[in-house]
Design an enzyme around this catalytic site. Structure first.
Site, PDB file in Angstrom:
ATOM      1  CB  CYS A 118      39.661  19.977  17.338  1.00 22.66           C
ATOM      2  SG  CYS A 118      38.002  20.512  17.799  1.00 22.66           S
ATOM      3  CE1 TYR A 138      -0.236   3.749   9.603  1.00 24.70           C
ATOM      4  CE2 TYR A 138      -0.805   5.375   7.945  1.00 24.70           C
ATOM      5  CZ  TYR A 138      -0.125   5.022   9.094  1.00 24.70           C
ATOM      6  OH  TYR A 138       0.652   5.938   9.733  1.00 24.70           O
ATOM      7  CB  CYS A 141      36.683  19.609  22.584  1.00 25.47           C
ATOM      8  SG  CYS A 141      35.975  20.189  21.027  1.00 25.47           S
ATOM      9  CG  ASP A 184       5.767  12.667   3.108  1.00 25.18           C
ATOM     10  OD1 ASP A 184       6.031  12.506   4.319  1.00 25.18           O
ATOM     11  OD2 ASP A 184       6.491  13.311   2.338  1.00 25.18           O
ATOM     12  CB  CYS A 188      39.199  22.579  21.568  1.00 26.99           C
ATOM     13  SG  CYS A 188      39.676  20.897  21.145  1.00 26.99           S
ATOM     14  CE  LYS A 216       7.227   5.361   5.403  1.00 23.42           C
ATOM     15  NZ  LYS A 216       7.178   6.778   5.753  1.00 23.42           N
ATOM     16  CE  LYS A 254      10.809   6.634   3.003  1.00 30.52           C
ATOM     17  NZ  LYS A 254      11.765   7.049   3.961  1.00 30.52           N
ATOM     18  CD  GLU A 287      -0.824  -0.229   3.781  1.00 27.94           C
ATOM     19  OE1 GLU A 287      -1.126  -1.433   3.896  1.00 27.94           O
ATOM     20  OE2 GLU A 287      -1.066   0.629   4.650  1.00 27.94           O
ATOM     21  CB  CYS A 324      38.272  16.753  18.513  1.00 29.42           C
ATOM     22  SG  CYS A 324      38.721  17.639  20.003  1.00 29.42           S
TER      23      CYS A 324
END
Ligand code: IVH
Length: 706
Positions: A429, A236, A453, A130, A432, A128, A324, A126, A447
């Site tokens: 990083c 459903y 950090c 949205d 930091c 899907k 999908k 069936e 990092c």
């Protein structure tokens, strides 16, 4: 708000001013709730500002009249303020995704394997839809509660709003005494376009797509607004039931249609993967003409007795999958590559894009995964995108699949500016300055700064207050960031000492997301409420690398109490000793996860943060629901060899539902070994330890009737 309707501030008497402040507080609160709580402002930004300005002017003239809940002290409202909460009797789950045809065949194979059958199963297929899911509870045929999905366990009570939707019957004849109908609220394309035009004409917010419009319309605090929005509903699925709706998925859906619900007319019964894929193509071919958004096809095993045997994983049923539709694509310019530092220190490159619409949503950021991805290589060094690297200023192809973060699929070298330079991934990083090494076998740089950090510290705090962790009402990512930046909280423990340290001073927080006295009090109450925390949530909240929700639950279930868990982690040494063995004996816990947990508990700084936190909490042990009459409650069982009537996976789920613990390895703590043909070293180990061993027949006899 035309100013001339109300008396000028200078001419107000004290009594008028008091009344006016009360009116303004209510108006502003209402506007705030509509804006934040339901994605749909009822007045324009300019009108809102005018209300706030008038309020401030009156307060300036009559400071003694300033209300304790003055809108001047308050910006924003928690997203769900105003809706009461509903605990779902049966959880609302999401669906696993399939993207390729082969995933569908594998889905069927997996189910056959689990059930121990050769094939020949039927499935419904069936669309899907949205939109957003909604659960409708009918008692004695009357709609009594409508609730959104929320986190799956607790949703928002939107009954008044649901009562305004024409597709939702208010009463049913001939329905089971208790019936929870689940389905999707959505808006048609035509209604969405008309709504946006009307919103535009009013100077109100327009919606990005029909899904957002449906969500914004349903989650209105004022049901009259929902009533004015053209929402629809397809049924459903179902939740709690006093009587079954049928013996098959299709039969149950037909029954819902007979009761008066809209069910999707493209629902078909399919005999196996080939027929399922044929129906997928049928639906895909009609997608553009349906008049509402769908983003795939959902397959569900038709036989409900078999659905019950398959049951659920942590958040998804084993008997259904969402196939999908392919992602939508668009080309745009890559403006910059930023590096974000995550909770575990991972340096993640993010593409900043010239805004482009992909599948109805404006996209301006996309993930670039890691440095190899940027340079056109996969984790094994093979070429991706034919080895083309990605450079700032490139013309790139963006795609979006469902609600996942947009990604970059391709680069058009023909459009590359001559002076574009290869991207140089930072070795330190950016937050930091600590070194950011890339460990053997790891695709990402991390990092090494740990809690020093700021990016890691703040991401950990955000994780800590997240939905599946402490879920503190009114303390979301934004607020945590503000409190961290202002130096009020640095580690999770600081959240629980906030009130003692700052008290009502919190209202002075000079930040757009600041709090007034009332919301500060609400926040303290919400924090206090979460001092009592289930062990699994706490373990997850610690944000230890590799420890997700389900592994946190496994650890909590195994150790039962914080004290046991904490002392086992303290006593354990990496790769050796009984504590380490015990950790690895937990089915689902591997060496990588175990090492990561130990690393956290044995690092001085991390450990201090954990201890400080635990000392402030009331940690709830995991209550073991040992069913009565279960011959295996509390026992530790190991399965080995091949089982013929039941897959290992089903046997494990059965054993656990009967109160047993299933372990992956035999030790002195094992109570029972179930050995099928082909059992090897585990059977030998069990024999050596004198552990009771059963074959499959014996196992089935043992649990028969339990
Ligand atoms: S069945 C236990 N069927 O998709 C399974 N879900 O990604 C319950 N959805 O949360 C879901 N159309 O909101 C099912 N035909 C359909 C659906 C559908 C849309 C949504 C639903 C669910 C989400 C999972």
């Amino acid at each position: 708000m035309p100013d001339h309707v109300f008396p000028r501030v200078e001419s107000l008497t004290e009594a008028q001013a008091r009344e006016e402040l009360s009116r303004l507080a209510a108006e502003i609160e209402k506007a705030n709730a509509a804006y934040h709580g339901a994605d749909a402002p009822e007045i324009s930004d300019a009108e809102f500002d005018a209300l706030k300005r008038r309020n401030a002017e009156i307060e300036a003239r009559f400071p003694e009249l300033k209300r304790p809940d003055s809108p001047s002290d308050r910006v924003g409202a928690p997203a769900s303020d105003g809706f009461s909460k509903v605990q779902h009797e049966i959880r609302m789950l999401s669906l696993e995704n399939a993207f390729q045809d082969s995933d569908v065949a594998e889905f069927d194979e997996r189910i056959c394997r689990y059930l121990g059958v050769e094939g020949g199963l039927s499935y419904t297929a069936e669309p899907k839809i949205d939109g957003l899911s909604l659960s409708l509870r009918y008692e004695q045929g009357k709609l009594c509660v409508a609730a959104t999905r929320g986190d799956g366990e607790t949703g928002e009570n939107v009954t008044q709003n649901a009562l305004t939707i024409a597709d939702i019957p208010q009463s049913l004849t001939g329905a089971p005494d208790i019936l929870e109908v689940r389905g999707e609220v959505y808006m048609s394309h035509a209604d969405f376009t008309a709504l946006n035009l009307a919103q535009q004409a009013k100077g109100a917010k327009t919606f990005a797509n029909p899904r957002n419009a449906a969500a914004g319309s349903l989650r209105q605090l004022d049901a009259r607004i929902t009533a004015s929005r053209p929402l629809r509903f397809f049924a459903y699925a179902w939740g709690a039931l006093s009587d079954p709706l049928g013996q098959t998925q299709l039969g149950a859906i037909e029954r819902l249609a007979e009761l008066g619900f809209q069910t999707n007319p493209l629902t078909r019964l399919c005999d196996g993967p080939e027929a399922m894929l044929a129906q997928y193509r049928q639906i895909e071919a009609q997608r553009a003409r349906l008049g509402y958004d769908i983003d795939g096809v959902v397959y569900k095993l038709n036989d409900l007795a078999l659905q019950a045997r398959l049951g659920f994983r942590a958040a998804t049923p084993r008997w259904a999958i969402a196939h999908k539709f392919p992602a939508e694509l668009a080309w745009t310019r890559l403006l910059a590559i930023d590096i974000q530092v995550g909770r575990t220190g991972a340096l993640s490159p993010v593409a900043r894009l010239a805004p482009v619409t992909v599948g109805g949503v404006v996209v301006s950021n996309a993930t670039l995964h890691n440095e190899d991805y940027i340079s056109g290589r996969d984790s094994k060094g093979g070429a991706i995108r034919d080895g083309k690297d990605i450079r700032v200023e490139d013309w790139v192809q963006v795609y979006r699949a469902g609600d996942v973060i947009p990604k970059i699929a391709d680069v058009d070298l023909g459009q590359r500016p001559q002076d574009a330079q290869p991207f140089r991934f930072p070795q330190t990083c950016p937050e930091c300055g600590s070194s950011a090494p890339r460990e053997e076998g790891d695709a990402v740089r991390r990092c090494s700064g740990g809690l020093i950090c700021p990016a890691q510290a703040v991401e950990r705090l955000k994780h800590f207050v997240g939905r599946a962790a402490f879920d503190i009402e009114g303390l979301g990512a934004k607020q945590v960031e503000a409190l961290y930046t202002d130096g009020w909280i640095a580690t999770p423990a600081d959240i629980f000492t906030l009130q003692a340290r700052f008290g009502t001073g919190l209202q002075q927080l000079k930040n757009r997301e600041g709090w007034g006295e009332k919301s500060a009090q609400n926040l303290f109450a919400a924090i206090a409420e979460k001092r009592k925390i289930p062990l699994n949530r706490l373990i997850f909240a610690l944000g230890i690398r590799h420890v997700g929700e389900s592994s946190a639950a496994l650890l909590a279930k195994h150790y039962g109490t914080w004290d046991r868990f904490e002392s086992a982690m303290t006593g354990a040494s990496l790769g050796q000793g009984s504590e380490w063995e015990e950790l690895l004996s937990i089915d689902g816990v591997g060496a990588v996860l175990a090492a990561s947990v130990l690393e956290a508990f044995h690092n001085t700084r991390e450990r201090a943060a954990i201890d400080a936190l635990a000392a402030l909490l009331d940690i709830q042990e995991v209550t073991k629901r040992a069913p009565l009459n279960s011959p295996i409650a509390g026992k530790t069982i190991v399965f080995t060899g091949t089982l013929e009537k039941m897959s290992r996976a089903e046997a494990k789920v059965r054993a656990e539902s009967l109160g047993a613990k299933v372990s992956g390895s035999v030790s002195a703590k094992t109570d029972l070994l179930v050995a099928g043909p082909g059992a090897g070293s585990k059977a030998k180990a069990a024999a050596a330890l004198g552990i009771e061993t059963l074959d499959e027949e014996g196992w089935l006899a043992l649990i028969a009737g339990a």
